[in-house]
Scaffold this motif. Structure first.
Motif, PDB file in Angstrom:
ATOM      1  N   LEU A   9      52.934  12.508  24.237  1.00  0.00           N
ATOM      2  CA  LEU A   9      53.061  12.215  25.230  1.00  0.00           C
ATOM      3  C   LEU A   9      54.194  13.308  26.730  1.00  0.00           C
ATOM      4  O   LEU A   9      54.345  13.607  26.842  1.00  0.00           O
ATOM      5  CB  LEU A   9      54.366  10.375  25.751  1.00  0.00           C
ATOM      6  CG  LEU A   9      53.546   9.576  25.022  1.00  0.00           C
ATOM      7  CD1 LEU A   9      54.531   8.262  25.155  1.00  0.00           C
ATOM      8  CD2 LEU A   9      52.388   8.649  25.175  1.00  0.00           C
ATOM      9  N   GLY A  10      53.272  12.430  27.366  1.00  0.00           N
ATOM     10  CA  GLY A  10      53.529  14.094  28.693  1.00  0.00           C
ATOM     11  C   GLY A  10      55.241  13.273  29.607  1.00  0.00           C
ATOM     12  O   GLY A  10      54.783  12.431  28.982  1.00  0.00           O
ATOM     13  N   ARG A  23      59.581   9.666  30.737  1.00  0.00           N
ATOM     14  CA  ARG A  23      59.859   9.020  31.489  1.00  0.00           C
ATOM     15  C   ARG A  23      60.117   7.084  31.897  1.00  0.00           C
ATOM     16  O   ARG A  23      61.220   6.444  31.257  1.00  0.00           O
ATOM     17  CB  ARG A  23      60.402   9.705  33.267  1.00  0.00           C
ATOM     18  CG  ARG A  23      61.384   9.681  33.670  1.00  0.00           C
ATOM     19  CD  ARG A  23      61.182  10.399  34.891  1.00  0.00           C
ATOM     20  NE  ARG A  23      59.829  10.971  35.295  1.00  0.00           N
ATOM     21  CZ  ARG A  23      58.848  10.186  36.044  1.00  0.00           C
ATOM     22  NH1 ARG A  23      59.361   9.316  36.448  1.00  0.00           N
ATOM     23  NH2 ARG A  23      58.027  11.116  36.680  1.00  0.00           N
ATOM     24  N   ARG A  24      59.061   7.137  31.354  1.00  0.00           N
ATOM     25  CA  ARG A  24      58.519   5.783  31.677  1.00  0.00           C
ATOM     26  C   ARG A  24      59.539   5.083  30.238  1.00  0.00           C
ATOM     27  O   ARG A  24      59.652   3.853  30.651  1.00  0.00           O
ATOM     28  CB  ARG A  24      57.453   5.602  31.985  1.00  0.00           C
ATOM     29  CG  ARG A  24      57.331   5.534  33.124  1.00  0.00           C
ATOM     30  CD  ARG A  24      55.778   5.228  33.719  1.00  0.00           C
ATOM     31  NE  ARG A  24      55.242   5.701  34.914  1.00  0.00           N
ATOM     32  CZ  ARG A  24      54.597   6.152  35.716  1.00  0.00           C
ATOM     33  NH1 ARG A  24      53.665   7.264  34.914  1.00  0.00           N
ATOM     34  NH2 ARG A  24      54.187   7.040  37.166  1.00  0.00           N
ATOM     35  N   ILE A  25      59.503   5.819  28.989  1.00  0.00           N
ATOM     36  CA  ILE A  25      59.675   4.588  28.010  1.00  0.00           C
ATOM     37  C   ILE A  25      61.420   4.226  28.308  1.00  0.00           C
ATOM     38  O   ILE A  25      61.572   3.410  28.099  1.00  0.00           O
ATOM     39  CB  ILE A  25      60.101   5.922  26.882  1.00  0.00           C
ATOM     40  CG1 ILE A  25      58.722   6.354  26.578  1.00  0.00           C
ATOM     41  CG2 ILE A  25      60.934   4.728  26.018  1.00  0.00           C
ATOM     42  CD1 ILE A  25      58.671   7.669  25.212  1.00  0.00           C
ATOM     43  N   ARG A  38      54.488   0.402  32.017  1.00  0.00           N
ATOM     44  CA  ARG A  38      53.865   1.288  33.362  1.00  0.00           C
ATOM     45  C   ARG A  38      53.051   2.413  32.766  1.00  0.00           C
ATOM     46  O   ARG A  38      52.297   3.159  32.324  1.00  0.00           O
ATOM     47  CB  ARG A  38      55.024   1.374  34.342  1.00  0.00           C
ATOM     48  CG  ARG A  38      55.349   0.976  34.738  1.00  0.00           C
ATOM     49  CD  ARG A  38      54.642   1.172  35.973  1.00  0.00           C
ATOM     50  NE  ARG A  38      53.052   0.755  36.583  1.00  0.00           N
ATOM     51  CZ  ARG A  38      52.728   0.033  37.160  1.00  0.00           C
ATOM     52  NH1 ARG A  38      53.799  -0.765  37.993  1.00  0.00           N
ATOM     53  NH2 ARG A  38      51.376  -0.149  37.527  1.00  0.00           N
ATOM     54  N   VAL A  39      53.509   2.612  30.869  1.00  0.00           N
ATOM     55  CA  VAL A  39      53.367   3.920  29.852  1.00  0.00           C
ATOM     56  C   VAL A  39      51.566   3.448  29.751  1.00  0.00           C
ATOM     57  O   VAL A  39      50.741   4.190  29.760  1.00  0.00           O
ATOM     58  CB  VAL A  39      53.917   3.571  28.929  1.00  0.00           C
ATOM     59  CG1 VAL A  39      53.131   5.455  27.789  1.00  0.00           C
ATOM     60  CG2 VAL A  39      55.410   4.871  29.255  1.00  0.00           C
ATOM     61  N   LEU A  40      51.332   1.796  30.006  1.00  0.00           N
ATOM     62  CA  LEU A  40      49.543   1.080  29.057  1.00  0.00           C
ATOM     63  C   LEU A  40      49.410   1.897  30.533  1.00  0.00           C
ATOM     64  O   LEU A  40      47.808   1.725  30.436  1.00  0.00           O
ATOM     65  CB  LEU A  40      50.261  -0.175  28.907  1.00  0.00           C
ATOM     66  CG  LEU A  40      51.550  -0.782  27.883  1.00  0.00           C
ATOM     67  CD1 LEU A  40      51.493  -2.119  28.017  1.00  0.00           C
ATOM     68  CD2 LEU A  40      50.804   0.698  26.837  1.00  0.00           C
ATOM     69  N   ASP A  41      49.759   2.005  31.842  1.00  0.00           N
ATOM     70  CA  ASP A  41      48.598   2.311  32.998  1.00  0.00           C
ATOM     71  C   ASP A  41      48.114   4.048  32.973  1.00  0.00           C
ATOM     72  O   ASP A  41      47.970   3.925  33.572  1.00  0.00           O
ATOM     73  CB  ASP A  41      49.537   2.155  34.433  1.00  0.00           C
ATOM     74  CG  ASP A  41      49.693   0.627  34.926  1.00  0.00           C
ATOM     75  OD1 ASP A  41      48.931   0.536  34.386  1.00  0.00           O
ATOM     76  OD2 ASP A  41      50.015   0.640  35.991  1.00  0.00           O
ATOM     77  N   SER A  42      49.149   4.549  32.246  1.00  0.00           N
ATOM     78  CA  SER A  42      48.065   6.135  31.862  1.00  0.00           C
ATOM     79  C   SER A  42      46.951   6.002  32.295  1.00  0.00           C
ATOM     80  O   SER A  42      45.689   5.730  31.080  1.00  0.00           O
ATOM     81  CB  SER A  42      49.169   6.584  30.203  1.00  0.00           C
ATOM     82  OG  SER A  42      48.457   7.530  30.740  1.00  0.00           O
ATOM     83  N   GLN A  63      45.157   8.790  25.509  1.00  0.00           N
ATOM     84  CA  GLN A  63      45.150   8.600  25.469  1.00  0.00           C
ATOM     85  C   GLN A  63      44.984   7.709  23.999  1.00  0.00           C
ATOM     86  O   GLN A  63      45.058   5.798  23.501  1.00  0.00           O
ATOM     87  CB  GLN A  63      43.180   7.857  26.093  1.00  0.00           C
ATOM     88  CG  GLN A  63      43.318   8.527  27.363  1.00  0.00           C
ATOM     89  CD  GLN A  63      43.924   6.948  28.690  1.00  0.00           C
ATOM     90  OE1 GLN A  63      43.967   6.037  28.302  1.00  0.00           O
ATOM     91  NE2 GLN A  63      44.616   7.958  28.378  1.00  0.00           N
ATOM     92  N   GLY A  64      44.451   8.260  23.059  1.00  0.00           N
ATOM     93  CA  GLY A  64      44.050   8.055  21.667  1.00  0.00           C
ATOM     94  C   GLY A  64      45.877   7.134  21.095  1.00  0.00           C
ATOM     95  O   GLY A  64      45.801   6.583  20.308  1.00  0.00           O
ATOM     96  N   THR A  65      46.859   7.900  21.461  1.00  0.00           N
ATOM     97  CA  THR A  65      47.896   8.025  21.105  1.00  0.00           C
ATOM     98  C   THR A  65      48.113   6.172  21.867  1.00  0.00           C
ATOM     99  O   THR A  65      49.014   4.804  21.118  1.00  0.00           O
ATOM    100  CB  THR A  65      48.695   8.258  21.750  1.00  0.00           C
ATOM    101  OG1 THR A  65      49.293   9.546  21.890  1.00  0.00           O
ATOM    102  CG2 THR A  65      50.895   8.331  21.305  1.00  0.00           C
ATOM    103  N   ILE A  66      47.989   5.827  22.826  1.00  0.00           N
ATOM    104  CA  ILE A  66      48.216   4.820  23.246  1.00  0.00           C
ATOM    105  C   ILE A  66      47.534   3.007  22.923  1.00  0.00           C
ATOM    106  O   ILE A  66      47.994   1.987  22.498  1.00  0.00           O
ATOM    107  CB  ILE A  66      48.015   4.550  24.474  1.00  0.00           C
ATOM    108  CG1 ILE A  66      48.671   5.235  25.253  1.00  0.00           C
ATOM    109  CG2 ILE A  66      47.765   3.123  25.684  1.00  0.00           C
ATOM    110  CD1 ILE A  66      48.765   5.379  27.276  1.00  0.00           C
TER     111      ILE A  66
END
Ligand code: AMP
Length: 429
Positions: A202-203, A208-210, A216-220, A226-229
């Protein structure tokens, strides 16, 4: 200040503040049509209009929206009033509507109470297409004792009916349930644990959002994430029994109403008080800011504002974006020109012209009555420029005979009409 500087200052041209804008005719005709449609459609669902103040104590928004949200911590226009209270321009209206519900003891009214509002909101965001610092929302709230799924479905049906009536193109409803105080914290912990396992992929923002807000990570929108999410656990699989039942029933109720939706497990809300039903509607022609409506259930917000236990659900439509989308798809009405331009010459004709203008306007026609006498040629040119359909020519002859000359500007044809014939003719168009 030196005299020169003062003079220079005097000549300063003013401009609307960054992120704010003037809405001008003919565009305002579209704004009016949108708002009239909202009044008409919402009334058919039994909603009444509420008008709340544009500023409130800062504390109201801090408590309702949340002190650590971007909206409250960075984006509010806040100032000290003279009596040393701190007030803010409203960044949204749900908090105010809940405040009003409590303040006016609306829990004593037949429940649920169904309210809607239309008006400007203020957020100090970075301006871009579809994002302004003063923007307009059309929103509605249902407050009361019940959280029956049919209420959620009806609120959504109402927004979709409104968009349908406006012929908004490509309106896409995304739906999710984000659980409740029982099941969401457990899901958030699970999500955090899973995110920690894939942290390296992740970036920095998501990393940070973890810690701060894993949902909010799901909003990325980052392609690389995307593949990871896609592999993360989904809240729908972790709802408690009551929430799962509620969500299933909302979907059933939407089907009953013929409302099409797409389940989107990544649709979340950052604010704690949002729960269960969450939805967003996107539309065409808006680029990256394509959300025209966000909404969801917020049981408990009224209590958070020191009111009685109350269930709530609502939505807010971004009116600026709605209008942009309608304009992009050519749904904006053509600019409305005048119906009749009255070209008059001479004092007697002027008196007749004033009376004719009054009668025509009373009958609902748009009339331009030039304030000073003009030569007929110039008057017709002016009528053309204003997009008038007809020029009513009133000179000595017309006044003496009572037969007026009506010129159709599109083809230059002329006819003689009495006043009753004129009204009759225009009404039949
Ligand atoms: P929110 O109150 O943040 O849930 O936003 C509800 C809707 O208001 C969004 O879907 C947008 O259409 C609109 N909206 C929010 N912020 C802005 C803004 N700064 N400018 C224009 N529209 C906005």
């Amino acid at each position: 200040m030196s005299e020169g500087a003062a003079k220079k200052e005097d000549r300063r041209k003013f401009q609307a503040i960054k992120g704010t804008r003037d809405l001008l005719p003919p565009e305002t005709a579209l704004w009016n049509r949108v708002e009239q449609t909202a009044h008409a459609v919402f009334a058919t669902f039994g909603f009444g209009e509420i008008r709340v103040p544009i500023f409130e104590p800062t504390e109201l928004f801090a408590r309702a929206v949340g002190g650590d949200t971007d909206i409250v911590s960075k984006e509010m226009y806040t100032f000290e009033d003279r009596d040393e209270t701190t007030v803010s321009l409203r960044p949204e209206a749900t908090a105010s509507v809940c405040r009003a519900y409590i303040e006016h003891g609306m829990q004593a009214l037949p429940q649920p109470v169904k309210l809607y509002y239309i008006g400007p909101m203020f957020r100090r965001e970075r301006p871009q297409k579809g994002r302004y610092r003063q923007f307009y929302q059309i929103g509605a709230e249902v407050l009361g004792g019940s959280d029956a799924p049919a209420i959620d479905a009806e609120v959504i049906e109402m927004v979709m009916t409104f968009f349908d009536r406006l012929e908004l193109q490509g309106a896409q409803l995304d739906l999710n349930s984000i659980g409740c105080r029982e099941c969401r914290p457990k899901y958030v912990e699970l999500l955090r644990a899973e995110l920690l396992k894939v942290k390296d992929k992740l970036g920095p923002d998501s990393q940070r959002r973890i810690e701060t807000n894993p949902l909010r990570v799901l909003d990325s929108k980052l392609d690389s994430e995307q593949g990871t999410i896609a592999t993360l656990p989904r809240i729908a699989d972790h709802l408690c029994e009551d929430c799962a039942k509620h969500y299933a029933e909302v979907k059933h109720q939407l089907q009953l109403r013929g409302v099409m939706y797409r389940e989107n497990w990544r649709l979340v809300r950052g604010l704690d008080y949002y729960m269960r039903t969450t939805f967003e509607i996107t539309a065409e022609g808006l680029g990256s800011q394509n959300a025209v409506c966000g909404g969801g259930r917020y049981d408990g917000l009224v209590e958070l504002l020191s009111g009685p236990p109350t269930k709530g659900i609502g939505f807010a439509i971004g009116e600026d974006r709605l209008i942009l989308s309608l304009q992009e798809s050519g749904k904006a009405p053509a600019p409305q020109g005048r119906d009749v331009y009255i070209a008059w010459m001479g004092e007697r004709a002027h008196a007749t012209a004033v009376r004719a203008a009054k009668d025509l306007r009373k009958a609902g026609f748009s009339v331009e009555l030039p304030p000073v006498e003009q030569k007929f040629g110039k008057a017709i040119g002016q009528a053309d420029k204003l997009g008038a359909r007809f020029a009513l020519i009133l000179g000595d002859n017309e006044v003496a005979s009572g037969e007026w000359t009506l010129k159709t500007l599109a083809d230059g044809s002329q006819q003689r009409v009495t006043e009753p014939q004129l009204l009759d003719f225009l009404r039949k168009l």
